[in-house]
Design a protein around this motif. Structure first.
Motif, PDB file in Angstrom:
ATOM      1  N   ILE A   1       3.488  17.637  -2.279  1.00 22.08           N
ATOM      2  CA  ILE A   1       3.915  16.597  -3.230  1.00 22.08           C
ATOM      3  C   ILE A   1       5.026  15.747  -2.618  1.00 22.08           C
ATOM      4  CG2 ILE A   1       5.039  16.214  -5.470  1.00 22.08           C
ATOM      5  CD1 ILE A   1       3.505  18.740  -6.425  1.00 22.08           C
ATOM      6  N   ALA A   2       5.985  16.414  -1.969  1.00 23.96           N
ATOM      7  CA  ALA A   2       7.060  15.668  -1.303  1.00 23.96           C
ATOM      8  C   ALA A   2       6.487  14.801  -0.195  1.00 23.96           C
ATOM      9  CB  ALA A   2       8.101  16.636  -0.745  1.00 23.96           C
ATOM     10  N   LEU A   3       5.503  15.325   0.522  1.00 23.49           N
ATOM     11  CA  LEU A   3       4.890  14.556   1.598  1.00 23.49           C
ATOM     12  C   LEU A   3       4.147  13.344   1.060  1.00 23.49           C
ATOM     13  CD1 LEU A   3       3.575  17.468   3.862  1.00 23.49           C
ATOM     14  CD2 LEU A   3       5.213  15.703   4.558  1.00 23.49           C
ATOM     15  N   GLU A   4       3.506  13.500  -0.094  1.00 24.79           N
ATOM     16  CA  GLU A   4       2.785  12.370  -0.686  1.00 24.79           C
ATOM     17  C   GLU A   4       3.756  11.280  -1.135  1.00 24.79           C
ATOM     18  OE1 GLU A   4       0.227  13.313  -3.971  1.00 24.79           O
ATOM     19  OE2 GLU A   4      -0.589  11.266  -4.047  1.00 24.79           O
ATOM     20  N   ALA A   5       4.854  11.701  -1.749  1.00 28.52           N
ATOM     21  CA  ALA A   5       5.859  10.726  -2.188  1.00 28.52           C
ATOM     22  C   ALA A   5       6.419   9.975  -0.981  1.00 28.52           C
ATOM     23  CB  ALA A   5       6.980  11.441  -2.940  1.00 28.52           C
ATOM     24  N   PHE A   6       6.683  10.714   0.078  1.00 26.97           N
ATOM     25  CA  PHE A   6       7.171  10.098   1.307  1.00 26.97           C
ATOM     26  C   PHE A   6       6.150   9.104   1.859  1.00 26.97           C
ATOM     27  CE2 PHE A   6       6.382  10.582   5.906  1.00 26.97           C
ATOM     28  CZ  PHE A   6       7.409   9.783   6.384  1.00 26.97           C
ATOM     29  N   PHE A   7       4.897   9.518   1.901  1.00 24.17           N
ATOM     30  CA  PHE A   7       3.826   8.660   2.400  1.00 24.17           C
ATOM     31  C   PHE A   7       3.749   7.363   1.600  1.00 24.17           C
ATOM     32  CE2 PHE A   7      -0.685   7.356   2.663  1.00 24.17           C
ATOM     33  CZ  PHE A   7      -0.832   7.307   4.034  1.00 24.17           C
ATOM     34  N   ASN A   8       3.897   7.492   0.289  1.00 25.41           N
ATOM     35  CA  ASN A   8       3.837   6.295  -0.551  1.00 25.41           C
ATOM     36  C   ASN A   8       5.022   5.373  -0.294  1.00 25.41           C
ATOM     37  OD1 ASN A   8       1.421   7.111  -1.644  1.00 25.41           O
ATOM     38  ND2 ASN A   8       2.380   8.120  -3.408  1.00 25.41           N
ATOM     39  N   ARG A   9       6.185   5.971  -0.088  1.00 27.41           N
ATOM     40  CA  ARG A   9       7.364   5.135   0.230  1.00 27.41           C
ATOM     41  C   ARG A   9       7.147   4.353   1.530  1.00 27.41           C
ATOM     42  NH1 ARG A   9      10.152   9.441  -1.254  1.00 27.41           N
ATOM     43  NH2 ARG A   9      10.955  10.088   0.783  1.00 27.41           N
ATOM     44  N   VAL A  10       6.499   5.001   2.485  1.00 31.84           N
ATOM     45  CA  VAL A  10       6.303   4.334   3.784  1.00 31.84           C
ATOM     46  C   VAL A  10       5.220   3.271   3.706  1.00 31.84           C
ATOM     47  CG1 VAL A  10       5.629   4.679   6.198  1.00 31.84           C
ATOM     48  CG2 VAL A  10       7.050   6.387   5.043  1.00 31.84           C
ATOM     49  N   THR A  11       4.167   3.545   2.937  1.00 34.19           N
ATOM     50  CA  THR A  11       2.989   2.676   3.004  1.00 34.19           C
ATOM     51  C   THR A  11       2.953   1.615   1.909  1.00 34.19           C
ATOM     52  OG1 THR A  11       1.741   4.343   1.785  1.00 34.19           O
ATOM     53  CG2 THR A  11       1.567   4.381   4.192  1.00 34.19           C
ATOM     54  N   THR A  12       3.905   1.658   0.976  1.00 36.81           N
ATOM     55  CA  THR A  12       3.898   0.654  -0.090  1.00 36.81           C
ATOM     56  C   THR A  12       4.355  -0.723   0.396  1.00 36.81           C
ATOM     57  OG1 THR A  12       4.162   2.355  -1.769  1.00 36.81           O
ATOM     58  CG2 THR A  12       4.755   0.084  -2.400  1.00 36.81           C
ATOM     59  N   PRO A  13       5.457  -0.827   1.139  1.00 39.47           N
ATOM     60  CA  PRO A  13       5.852  -2.172   1.603  1.00 39.47           C
ATOM     61  C   PRO A  13       4.759  -2.778   2.492  1.00 39.47           C
ATOM     62  CG  PRO A  13       7.628  -0.568   1.964  1.00 39.47           C
ATOM     63  CD  PRO A  13       6.402   0.215   1.595  1.00 39.47           C
ATOM     64  N   TYR A  14       4.608  -4.070   2.430  1.00 40.73           N
ATOM     65  CA  TYR A  14       3.555  -4.739   3.185  1.00 40.73           C
ATOM     66  C   TYR A  14       3.777  -4.603   4.698  1.00 40.73           C
ATOM     67  CZ  TYR A  14       0.013  -7.992   4.629  1.00 40.73           C
ATOM     68  OH  TYR A  14      -1.105  -8.529   5.216  1.00 40.73           O
ATOM     69  N   ALA A  15       2.738  -4.269   5.420  1.00 38.48           N
ATOM     70  CA  ALA A  15       2.791  -4.229   6.887  1.00 38.48           C
ATOM     71  C   ALA A  15       1.366  -4.293   7.407  1.00 38.48           C
ATOM     72  CB  ALA A  15       3.458  -2.950   7.381  1.00 38.48           C
ATOM     73  N   ALA A  16       1.081  -5.269   8.264  1.00 45.20           N
ATOM     74  CA  ALA A  16      -0.280  -5.383   8.797  1.00 45.20           C
ATOM     75  C   ALA A  16      -0.284  -6.131  10.118  1.00 45.20           C
ATOM     76  CB  ALA A  16      -1.191  -6.109   7.798  1.00 45.20           C
ATOM     77  N   THR A  17      -1.179  -5.751  10.987  1.00 44.77           N
ATOM     78  CA  THR A  17      -1.453  -6.562  12.169  1.00 44.77           C
ATOM     79  C   THR A  17      -2.398  -7.679  11.734  1.00 44.77           C
ATOM     80  OG1 THR A  17      -3.369  -5.218  12.714  1.00 44.77           O
ATOM     81  CG2 THR A  17      -1.287  -4.562  13.706  1.00 44.77           C
ATOM     82  N   ASP A  18      -2.574  -8.666  12.589  1.00 52.81           N
ATOM     83  CA  ASP A  18      -3.420  -9.799  12.185  1.00 52.81           C
ATOM     84  C   ASP A  18      -4.840  -9.353  11.846  1.00 52.81           C
ATOM     85  OD1 ASP A  18      -3.696  -9.276  14.886  1.00 52.81           O
ATOM     86  OD2 ASP A  18      -2.953 -11.251  15.528  1.00 52.81           O
ATOM     87  N   GLU A  19      -5.283  -8.286  12.508  1.00 50.12           N
ATOM     88  CA  GLU A  19      -6.618  -7.743  12.221  1.00 50.12           C
ATOM     89  C   GLU A  19      -6.807  -7.341  10.758  1.00 50.12           C
ATOM     90  OE1 GLU A  19      -7.341  -4.216  14.450  1.00 50.12           O
ATOM     91  OE2 GLU A  19      -9.025  -5.069  15.579  1.00 50.12           O
ATOM     92  N   MET A  20      -5.755  -6.763  10.176  1.00 51.29           N
ATOM     93  CA  MET A  20      -5.843  -6.233   8.819  1.00 51.29           C
ATOM     94  C   MET A  20      -5.075  -7.104   7.823  1.00 51.29           C
ATOM     95  SD  MET A  20      -7.450  -3.197   9.221  1.00 51.29           S
ATOM     96  CE  MET A  20      -6.944  -2.021   7.945  1.00 51.29           C
ATOM     97  N   HIS A  21      -4.643  -8.272   8.270  1.00 53.92           N
ATOM     98  CA  HIS A  21      -3.749  -9.092   7.449  1.00 53.92           C
ATOM     99  C   HIS A  21      -4.450  -9.578   6.182  1.00 53.92           C
ATOM    100  CE1 HIS A  21      -0.272 -11.431   6.612  1.00 53.92           C
ATOM    101  NE2 HIS A  21      -0.843 -12.609   6.814  1.00 53.92           N
ATOM    102  N   ASP A  22      -3.658  -9.597   5.092  1.00 53.49           N
ATOM    103  CA  ASP A  22      -4.201 -10.005   3.795  1.00 53.49           C
ATOM    104  C   ASP A  22      -3.191 -10.959   3.171  1.00 53.49           C
ATOM    105  OD1 ASP A  22      -4.830 -10.004   0.982  1.00 53.49           O
ATOM    106  OD2 ASP A  22      -3.605  -8.174   0.792  1.00 53.49           O
ATOM    107  N   GLU A  23      -3.568 -12.225   3.101  1.00 56.03           N
ATOM    108  CA  GLU A  23      -2.627 -13.286   2.726  1.00 56.03           C
ATOM    109  C   GLU A  23      -2.038 -13.076   1.341  1.00 56.03           C
ATOM    110  OE1 GLU A  23      -1.615 -15.254   5.083  1.00 56.03           O
ATOM    111  OE2 GLU A  23      -0.247 -16.359   3.764  1.00 56.03           O
TER     112      GLU A  23
END
Lengths: 438, 438
Positions: A243-265
């Motif tokens: 559960i702690a790992l999932e919360a951590f994962f969500n904190r890391v992956t929620t802010p926007y971050a993408a390479t141009d390949e995966m970019h979503d305007e």
């Protein structure tokens, strides 16, 4: 080390073959020399950098329970035929015939070998999970090697492989490794931003690349500044708790971050303008979950709780160790040269003797040097002060301890911090305390 | 490390493919696994041994002023064409073509590459002497790889190369390296006896092999016992003084020592019978002076004191790092398994919990383990005591800390020294003090 005795050849001129700043600076600061196209020898100072990077990578792998092994550089083609990748892998694989006409190859990666080693050893679900890694030279026969160690052919890589009983456990392993990676890069003195990568036929969201901002990067990157502000070393994640790992994962992956390949305007426009960061990025790490792709194709199974055979779920986790030496320089330099982060620097400080042969200057320099001959580079050359200053900036030692005849009379030295350019006149003892403290 | 979680697979049976004791024990103790003919993966405990050996080798090289670099595994054939060795080197050289049809090879040794790197960097006699070394994987395509890592194809070697201005200076460098070698092997817990080797067309007496007594050795050896009794770590040689170095060299080379190749019956008969040692020996090191053979053939010169160009005098100095792991076992084992010298052992001690689940036993084991998780292997498996004892002897940890329910009630453990079999009942604190002291 005494610079007059050391194999540390600096160059005044920019070498013609180097197109990017890290390559130029690595050659000029005497860290590497090319021995063949895309193949480099690491000179003493470069090797220290490589070893410092490796050691931090190692400590963070060990911290999440990964165990270090060392697989050989050459592999039997048979292994790759078992997984079906031998023919699929293109001309980047260096194929070799030995004297008995047996097919070998120089390992570009180790999924097959580790799966085979795992299968010879682990027979029961009770021995899972297992995470194994090694730090070993790899070879990819790039069409056009360039940018020095950033896109060389023989390169040093840390690759880890995980084996879990089921998807849930594999996810937890993946998230632990994500934390290890964030900690690793931060300790190395750079911010590598994790960005979701294409998972291809595997699907899901368990593939992330880690990119360092650098004008020469191979990808465009777009991310929320929140991702470079977080202190991951201070992040209290209970890595035994899913559960702690999932919360951590969500904190890391929620802010926007993408390479141009995966970019979503649309996602990008939702980031407040003052937090939008955009540029080029160099990939220095990649973590990837791929399920039972190799355990199934190579038929490596363990007995499950109810006696049936199960194919373990795998992931792989790479860090480009030799590439990082270049990537860190791309991120940490100015017009005068390298600015090494403390944790990576080949020496903590250079001692600049401005008047070789002056009894007092020599004595102070020797006294400082003798306190820690590993940590200090002593510039004892019979060169002009200007040459010593320029080389010190070029080589990028975190601290410069400048010993001149005027200060020496009062027992003082000038301490310069390379990153900020700040200078202070301090006593020898204070200089030592500051420099050796970090 | 907790044995229940570790990748440390011991085998009860002797593997059929292993003909010699070190190979059998390395497989059985979970140190290595073969991945192709003559090519091995090092599992966690084996890698620790390899790293311990490397570190001692490194420290002694550094101590005599050698500087560590890291040259790549693959070399351009062009380098070897310059020295004239490319065609001369037989089928043991692994020759490779890259995607552009350029000729590469997997380095079996590095004289050419280091001479080239030296020549790019050092231009003046003022920068001599220089000694450079690296610890890197090599490949020799043996016709019949056998004896595990003792005669593998991919192997780890320390090779050093020296550059001196003249013969006198080269002799001093050679003698310093001789001392470094004697110290290195002694620190590794074995006695390697230096024996004069054939110098071929170079002539002179500056070539020595270092051999460890082992029944499976490739050479017959004859030597004066005086050579294994000397404490080289305590030898106060002033390595800056050519005279002191000469006296030291004479002390080392005066007692009789020869392989069967160089054996001289008259010299042998002059050794008092009680001091004659005769047997088989495994070569673990070789030091060799070869003058300007490579600097001249590759035309690498420096400017001399009077402005003329001079070809530096070279020597090379090898230690078989991965071979040593096997050679040390050949010298240090009994019927029950390996007896690691303290300096090389993967763990200082194993903690044997004789009653897993017993609250007191578990608590004592955890307490000991938590003091130093790197130094201890904790056998926390749910196995019978007999299995744990047998595995502990097999793996060869210098100390065994045996925790059983009876002693536990009194706060006592049994401490066994693997080399002597001595056992003592001691308090937990005394056990820790003894084991962590060495």
């Amino acid at each position: 080390m005494r610079l007059s005795r050391s194999f540390l050849p600096t160059l005044k001129e920019n070498p013609a073959e180097a197109q990017i700043v890290s390559h130029r600076l690595m050659l000029r600061a005497g860290l590497i020399r090319q021995t063949a196209s895309g193949i480099y020898a690491w000179l003493p100072a470069g090797l220290k950098v490589l070893r410092n990077i490796s050691q931090i990578v190692r400590e963070e792998q060990d911290r999440v329970g990964a165990q270090e092994v060392l697989m050989p550089t050459l592999q039997s083609a048979d292994l790759w035929k078992r997984s079906g990748r031998y023919d699929a892998y293109g001309p980047e694989m260096l194929r070799i015939q030995d004297r008995h006409k047996r097919e070998l190859l120089y390992g570009p990666t180790n999924e097959e070998m580790i799966t085979d080693l795992f299968g010879q050893t682990v027979k029961s679900y009770k021995d899972l999970p297992q995470v194994l890694y090694h730090i070993q030279w790899k070879f990819r026969d790039e069409m056009r090697p360039r940018f020095g160690v950033m896109r060389g052919r023989e390169f040093l890589m840390k690759d880890a492989y995980s084996f879990d009983l089921d998807y849930e456990s594999a996810v937890a392993t993946y998230r632990r490794m994500l934390l290890a990676y964030l900690r690793t890069f931060q300790r190395l003195g750079v911010r590598a931003v994790p960005m979701r990568a294409d998972t291809g036929p595997i699907g899901g969201e368990l593939s992330h690349e880690f990119l360092i901002l650098a004008p020469t990067g191979e990808s465009g990157v777009f991310y929320d500044a929140a991702l470079e502000e977080q202190d991951w070393l201070d992040e209290p994640v209970d890595t035994n708790s899913p559960i702690a790992l999932e919360a951590f994962f969500n904190r890391v992956t929620t802010p926007y971050a993408a390479t141009d390949e995966m970019h979503d305007e649309a996602g990008w426009q939702a980031v407040p303008a003052e937090r939008q960061r955009e540029g080029r990025g160099v990939e220095v790490g990649h973590i990837f979950y791929f399920g039972d792709k190799y355990t199934r194709s190579m038929d490596v199974s363990v007995s499950g709780p109810d006696g049936n055979q199960l194919y373990p779920e795998m992931g792989s986790y790479g860090i480009g160790v030799s590439r990082l030496a270049g990537a860190i320089i791309e991120a940490c330099h100015d017009d005068n040269g390298i600015i090494w982060p403390d944790a990576v620097a080949p020496f903590r400080a250079v001692i600049l003797n401005l008047k070789n042969g002056d009894e007092l200057c020599d004595a102070i320099c020797e006294r400082i040097y003798s306190t820690n001959e590993e940590a200090f580079l002593y510039d004892d050359r019979a060169e002009r002060a200007g040459v010593k200053f320029a080389d010190a900036d070029l080589m990028g030692h975190p601290w410069q301890i400048v010993v001149g005849p005027r200060g020496a009379k009062e027992g003082k030295v000038e301490l310069k911090r390379r990153a900020t350019g700040e200078r202070h006149e301090v006593s020898v003892d204070d200089a030592l305390a500051l420099v050796l403290a970090g």
